[in-house]
Design a protein around this motif. Sequence first.
Motif, PDB file in Angstrom:
ATOM      1  N   LEU A  49       3.504   1.869  -1.809  1.00  0.00           N
ATOM      2  CA  LEU A  49       4.050   2.174  -3.133  1.00  0.00           C
ATOM      3  C   LEU A  49       3.119   3.097  -3.907  1.00  0.00           C
ATOM      4  CD1 LEU A  49       5.581  -1.008  -4.828  1.00  0.00           C
ATOM      5  CD2 LEU A  49       6.706   1.183  -4.473  1.00  0.00           C
ATOM      6  N   ASP A  50       3.693   3.910  -4.754  1.00  0.00           N
ATOM      7  CA  ASP A  50       2.898   4.761  -5.632  1.00  0.00           C
ATOM      8  C   ASP A  50       2.006   3.898  -6.518  1.00  0.00           C
ATOM      9  OD1 ASP A  50       2.385   6.338  -8.229  1.00  0.00           O
ATOM     10  OD2 ASP A  50       3.202   7.869  -6.887  1.00  0.00           O
ATOM     11  N   LEU A  51       0.756   4.292  -6.661  1.00  0.00           N
ATOM     12  CA  LEU A  51      -0.208   3.511  -7.431  1.00  0.00           C
ATOM     13  C   LEU A  51       0.228   3.332  -8.882  1.00  0.00           C
ATOM     14  CD1 LEU A  51      -2.921   2.070  -7.065  1.00  0.00           C
ATOM     15  CD2 LEU A  51      -4.058   4.159  -7.854  1.00  0.00           C
ATOM     16  N   SER A  52       0.951   4.315  -9.412  1.00  0.00           N
ATOM     17  CA  SER A  52       1.405   4.214 -10.802  1.00  0.00           C
ATOM     18  C   SER A  52       2.396   3.059 -10.978  1.00  0.00           C
ATOM     19  CB  SER A  52       2.062   5.522 -11.246  1.00  0.00           C
ATOM     20  OG  SER A  52       3.257   5.768 -10.507  1.00  0.00           O
ATOM     21  N   ILE A  53       3.020   2.627  -9.872  1.00  0.00           N
ATOM     22  CA  ILE A  53       3.945   1.489  -9.916  1.00  0.00           C
ATOM     23  C   ILE A  53       3.208   0.189  -9.596  1.00  0.00           C
ATOM     24  CG2 ILE A  53       6.015   0.466  -8.899  1.00  0.00           C
ATOM     25  CD1 ILE A  53       7.051   3.307  -8.420  1.00  0.00           C
ATOM     26  N   THR A  54       2.416   0.187  -8.519  1.00  0.00           N
ATOM     27  CA  THR A  54       1.730  -1.054  -8.141  1.00  0.00           C
ATOM     28  C   THR A  54       0.787  -1.536  -9.233  1.00  0.00           C
ATOM     29  OG1 THR A  54       0.050   0.241  -6.953  1.00  0.00           O
ATOM     30  CG2 THR A  54       1.876  -0.655  -5.657  1.00  0.00           C
ATOM     31  N   ALA A 109      12.412   2.135  -6.925  1.00  0.00           N
ATOM     32  CA  ALA A 109      11.398   2.133  -5.868  1.00  0.00           C
ATOM     33  C   ALA A 109      11.534   0.860  -5.059  1.00  0.00           C
ATOM     34  CB  ALA A 109      10.004   2.238  -6.469  1.00  0.00           C
ATOM     35  N   SER A 150       0.815  -1.225   0.000  1.00  0.00           N
ATOM     36  CA  SER A 150       0.000   0.000   0.000  1.00  0.00           C
ATOM     37  C   SER A 150       0.844   1.270   0.000  1.00  0.00           C
ATOM     38  CB  SER A 150      -0.928   0.002   1.216  1.00  0.00           C
ATOM     39  OG  SER A 150      -0.182  -0.135   2.422  1.00  0.00           O
TER      40      SER A 150
END
Length: 735
Positions: free
Chosen positions: A336-341, A478, A334
Amino acid sequence: MTLVTSTIGYPRIGEKREWKKALESHWNGEISHTELTRQMKQLRLSFIKKQRDAGIDLVPVGDFSMYDHVLDATILFGLEPERFQDIPSDKKLFAVARGTDKLPAAEMTKWFNTNYHYIVPELTDKSKPQLQHNNLLEWFLEAKEELGIHTKPVLVGPVTLLSLSKGEFDRQKLLDELLAEYGKCLKELTDAGATYIQLDEPVLALDTDEQLMNDIRKSYTVLKEYAPKAFLWLQTYFGSVSEADHLYQLPVNVIGLDAVDGEQQLLKQLKSKHFPDDKKLALGIINGRNVWKSDDERVENIIQTVLELVDQSNVILQPSCSLLHVPVSVKNESALDLSITDKLAFADEKLAELKRFALFGWSESRVNVRKKATAPVLNVPDSRVPYKERVKAQQHFNLPLFPVTTIGSFPQSKELRRKRREWKRGYLTDDGFRGYIKEQIEKWIRLQEELKLDVLVHGEFERNDMVEYFGEKLEGMAFTSNGWVQSYGSRCVKPPLIHDDIWWEEPMTVEETVFAQSLTDKPVKGMLTGPVTIAKWSFVREDCPLGYVFNQLAHAIRQEVLSLEKAGVKMIQVDEPAIREGLPLKKKEQLDYIQMAVKAFKIATSSVQPSTQIHTHMCYSSFEDSMPMISQMDADVISIEFSRSHGDLLTAFSDHAYQKGIGPGVYDIHSPRIPEVEEMTAQLHKALSVLPAELIWVNPDCGLKTRSGHEVLLALENMVLAAEQIRSEAMVRNR
């Protein structure tokens, strides 16, 4: 029609590293062997159930291990080293893997071109295979009776097991004996109701010769005779099989082939020779070694091409290899940046991908992860003045014969880990944490001086991991919170995610190294992780060429090297333990990699003055075929793993007339045992038999962060005594 799905293996460690915690609690005497066995059973069954609940049709059993699956097979057939024969059965696994107070552990090395380490079988002409307690049968029945799940037993294949073994033995005689015991094992499984039985033969991804293919033909012909009811599943991974069509003639029911690392070769082979109608093709279409979501277009094209060539009823979809090499679940990320997950797929997400592809659900969830990266183009040196000139310029260190040092890290105590957690959670200020780190540095500088080490290190107390630390400091990388992967034993690592262009912003290691140097007149090494290792021990975005990543990281590490040198640090170690691991399995593919890797290391290290000494460290790989690469790297001193391989690695350096400084590790840091002085002097005598005395350094095999302070101090005290003894012997010889 839906395609059948299968997995080759699943991560052992658990979402919250329950496996690791149970093992270490047992090793520390906190839980009994009975309790460990209970916890391991609970984990094993939960992993099987999770895969079935995810819709996987053919779920493996036997991929789970309390240490290493190769060691499991070794012990299953009674092939553990002779020195462990009298160890009780409930203690044998860990005795072989970790050693005892009196017995050194078995050798450990990298599993093909991965960062997973397996325990190397040690065989002799006295080795006599004999099926022991059939754990595989026990686990198969356990899943059947307690979960109602008919699993697919998995075992390292006989040819791979022998091919990975070391020692002097009659291969054909031992293969014949081993096949008889494998046959008994398979028969017991089929008598209990097992159908598909998976035998892993990743050795087929190497360059194969006629002898190896003859061994494969003989093995599977014999095994089918022993267990005619078995649906034999010959599984390969980590690349293409050069002669895959030869496998078509074998009396096996399923052939598992890698369509990720071996995509082009596989499709070419299927088009050139018809896949047999009486066999099934287990198609590895999802990358089992990386964490980025599959490119739907690529996977769709592969599946459609294969279905034009192989009957749909004969195609099974699976990952390219065991999911052992990726973390468990993205759901715990949770932070991590959403653009990565949104672009990630760990093991559980790969199960969902697999099921979706089996249902032909491509167009509904197309994923695009492509983004072009660019490499920096800077005019920087990639070579230094000749080594002989550098040696003269480095005389200012005034080191004795057989200088004594360590690889870099010192023990990370429970208190240190607690302080780091408090700092990361905001309970401890930056100044408070920095002050604590300086206390640890000063403590261990004083201890190293008391021990009479010649070259010191600051101990790396500020670092959680040799790759993660630098990834947190560099742009373009990241980190996950729970993205743990097993490396060896209970040791787990959390590989960074390389998701963008990488660059250096400010010094990362100068403060701690300069502080350490201010405390002593002895040289203190600056400690860095090399560009190739950072890349290979990270999850690199799949659409980004590896050469670009090497190059970007090389320029970033170069900036840090120059920052250290400018601050007065004149001995700098750039560790590359993964450089050999990344070597492609087939020789025809190795030259490009070698050129990329050597260039990256030299970009990182070649801008320093001749008086600055560059060290590097490599470990737990086979170096015999990579000596030209090591020589081209042109480091002033290389330290290598030596003790656990019983000195065998030095042959490579002898055969290639290596003429630079070398530190053969004189004791195994992965075992809790304290080696005696005599053991270490014996290792140094081996080194002296093939190397000039003036080139030899004295050091452990690897960093010491996983050992206790008590263990480290006793071992280093003995190591210094061993160096002093060898020094005295050399002085007597030179009189």
